[in-house]
Design a protein around this motif. Structure first.
Motif: not given
Length: 282
Positions: A117-136
């Protein structure tokens, strides 16, 4: 192709998440984006990079040689893959305009005891589309947290409150953190799309985008996978009672609390986003 090295260039090692882009037209290597605590780096490499099974960025340790080149910062000389590289070594303060959000989010993810589960959440925020867009991205267009970085801040607020709830088992707490951080995941696609996507569909979009990661979680930890998919609005998990929707109600209550706190006059921040009838309230 001639590669220029700066004077006294020395090899350096970084914990990174790699996005491999198209190969060069001359067939001599490929271009990589490397995300790390120090920010975004651009590298050229000839070595093969194993793809992530989920389509997200590949975590690991990179050996880099600085380059004197307008196009690339570094030459990637070696890469050791590590699926469980802590996100505390990867998330950068440069990603989110609100100070401290990236570090607190990373620390909360690393508190999840279930490794899959920890890996899933980390990977979700390291998706090519979200790695920057999630934070902005904003959390809404004109309601709560309607400013750059609002989505990440709102998600962190909900996750922090949920993780601090009394009487939670480790299993409940893991699910609470994961669900809270990902409950608005689909909004990244809603607000990043220049044509605009109805934000009321964010739950369906988020579940769809998380599909490959959820499939891996189902294979590695079936019970947790079924519970998280249930919480995110997918197929109901098998159970004799209301659980695990009870933890979902806890997270939703904190979701509402975060929204209400943000709407108090002293906490509201200026926003450039216009009113939108499609904007959801939480």
């Amino acid at each position: 192709m001639i590669i220029e090295l700066p004077p006294f260039a020395t090899v350096q090692e970084y914990d990174v998440a790699i996005e491999v882009l198209d190969a060069f037209s001359d067939g001599l290597g490929h271009y990589c984006r490397l995300y790390s605590q120090v920010g975004l780096m651009h590298a050229k490499s000839w070595i093969p990079i194993p793809p992530s099974p989920s389509g997200c960025l590949t975590r690991g340790k990179a050996t880099l040689l600085p380059l004197d080149d307008d196009r690339f910062d570094h030459l990637l000389m070696n890469f050791t893959r590590d699926l469980d590289q802590p996100v505390t070594t990867l998330f950068s303060k440069w990603w989110c305009p609100i100070e401290g959000v990236h570090a607190q989010t990373a620390a909360l993810i690393e508190q999840i005891e279930s490794i899959p589960l920890r890996r899933l959440v980390g990977d979700a925020l390291l998706h090519p589309h979200t790695v920057r867009a999630f934070w902005s991205s904003p959390a809404s267009k004109a309601h709560h947290h309607a400013y750059p970085g609002g989505l990440a801040l709102h998600s962190l607020e909900v996750a922090t409150m949920a993780a601090s709830a009394n009487l939670l088992t480790a299993y409940d707490r893991d699910l609470a953190i994961a669900f809270a951080l990902l409950h608005d995941y689909g909004k990244v696609w809603c607000y990043a799309n220049p044509k605009g996507i109805d934000s009321r569909t964010h739950e369906r979009i988020g579940l769809q985008k998380l599909g490959p990661l959820l499939a891996i979680l189902h294979a590695e930890a079936p019970d947790i996978g079924a519970a998280l998919e249930d919480l995110l609005g997918g197929k109901r998990a098998s159970r004799s009672g209301p659980y695990p929707l009870a933890i979902g109600r806890v997270v939703k209550a904190f979701d509402q609390m975060s929204c209400e706190m943000a709407m108090r006059p002293r906490l509201r921040q200026p926003t450039q986003y216009a009113e939108d009838d499609d904007d959801i309230k939480f």
